[in-house]
Design an enzyme around this catalytic site. Sequence first.
Site, PDB file in Angstrom:
ATOM      1  N   VAL B  67      24.109 -29.477 -25.958  1.00 40.62           N
ATOM      2  CA  VAL B  67      25.478 -29.014 -26.209  1.00 40.62           C
ATOM      3  C   VAL B  67      26.289 -29.044 -24.908  1.00 40.62           C
ATOM      4  O   VAL B  67      26.706 -27.999 -24.402  1.00 40.62           O
ATOM      5  CB  VAL B  67      25.510 -27.595 -26.832  1.00 40.62           C
ATOM      6  CG1 VAL B  67      25.109 -27.634 -28.287  1.00 40.62           C
ATOM      7  CG2 VAL B  67      24.581 -26.628 -26.082  1.00 40.62           C
ATOM      8  N   PRO B  68      26.517 -30.245 -24.353  1.00 39.93           N
ATOM      9  CA  PRO B  68      27.318 -30.312 -23.136  1.00 39.93           C
ATOM     10  C   PRO B  68      28.707 -29.730 -23.398  1.00 39.93           C
ATOM     11  O   PRO B  68      29.277 -29.954 -24.472  1.00 39.93           O
ATOM     12  CB  PRO B  68      27.389 -31.817 -22.831  1.00 39.93           C
ATOM     13  CG  PRO B  68      27.056 -32.506 -24.112  1.00 39.93           C
ATOM     14  CD  PRO B  68      26.144 -31.572 -24.863  1.00 39.93           C
ATOM     15  N   HIS B  69      29.227 -28.962 -22.442  1.00 37.92           N
ATOM     16  CA  HIS B  69      30.517 -28.320 -22.703  1.00 37.92           C
ATOM     17  C   HIS B  69      31.207 -27.921 -21.412  1.00 37.92           C
ATOM     18  O   HIS B  69      30.589 -27.857 -20.354  1.00 37.92           O
ATOM     19  CB  HIS B  69      30.318 -27.079 -23.585  1.00 37.92           C
ATOM     20  CG  HIS B  69      29.400 -26.052 -22.976  1.00 37.92           C
ATOM     21  ND1 HIS B  69      28.061 -26.010 -23.274  1.00 37.92           N
ATOM     22  CD2 HIS B  69      29.604 -25.065 -22.083  1.00 37.92           C
ATOM     23  CE1 HIS B  69      27.492 -25.030 -22.593  1.00 37.92           C
ATOM     24  NE2 HIS B  69      28.408 -24.440 -21.849  1.00 37.92           N
ATOM     25  N   THR B  70      32.479 -27.605 -21.544  1.00 38.22           N
ATOM     26  CA  THR B  70      33.232 -27.030 -20.433  1.00 38.22           C
ATOM     27  C   THR B  70      34.457 -26.318 -20.983  1.00 38.22           C
ATOM     28  O   THR B  70      34.818 -26.473 -22.141  1.00 38.22           O
ATOM     29  CB  THR B  70      33.678 -28.111 -19.421  1.00 38.22           C
ATOM     30  OG1 THR B  70      34.178 -27.464 -18.242  1.00 38.22           O
ATOM     31  CG2 THR B  70      34.770 -29.010 -19.998  1.00 38.22           C
TER      32      THR B  70
END
Lengths: 97, 158
Positions: B67-70
Amino acid sequence: MGHETVTRQVTVRSSNGLHARPADLFARQAGKFESKIVVVKEGVRVDGKSILDVLTLAATQGTLLTLEATGPDAEAALEALARLIEIDLANEEMIDH
Amino acid sequence: MKFADFVSEGAIRADLSATDKPSVIRELTAALAAAGAIGADDMEGIVKAIMKREELGSTGIGRGVAVPHTKHPSVDRLVGTVGVSAEGLDFNSLDGEKVQLFFLLISPPDRPGDHLRALENISRQLRDDTFCRFLKQSKTPEDIWQLLAEADNNQFVS
């Protein structure tokens, strides 16, 4: 068998809640103990050693969680996990992403 | 929060070509830009921010999922997309397994609750083996969109 379950209530302090990074840190810390760790939010019980399970709690700031530990090192586990949630993870600078 | 509330349908990718972490993050962020969910000018900054987050610890949370996120000030609501890699790729996952399913999320800095609720939905659905298996077998964005809709209708978990 033969071990009593000890419980402790903690409140999520950080404004971002238990998102991916804190959930990872929590599950890792829980995994260091032999005891079975259960996290309870409003009657929903999940495995404290599973990041996926911890994420399903969607524990936002102010959420009251009950930590349950059953096993030979239950007291030490709760002490460490309560400190992690109430003190270490409350420090946003460390984990703000 | 349901998938339909944050997944940008036009940015879903069933056949990711990326073979490593930086390129899959770029591929999915570019898909969001192409779908108009984020500004093309913001893409580079968003890719950098997501990579920076990965340096703190991989968002590969196990079970072949990441769940790559920013957070990014250019979005005014939570946006995200879903990508499937048939082969899977090394994402430095917490369990060491290759990652096949990607849920990329970008949230406004002042909405931590929405981000948490999206993570809650994703992780709850992913605990279901059938949902995971079907998603990994998806061949087209339409397949994925359909599966997400079924998950939103609670067809996998009660």
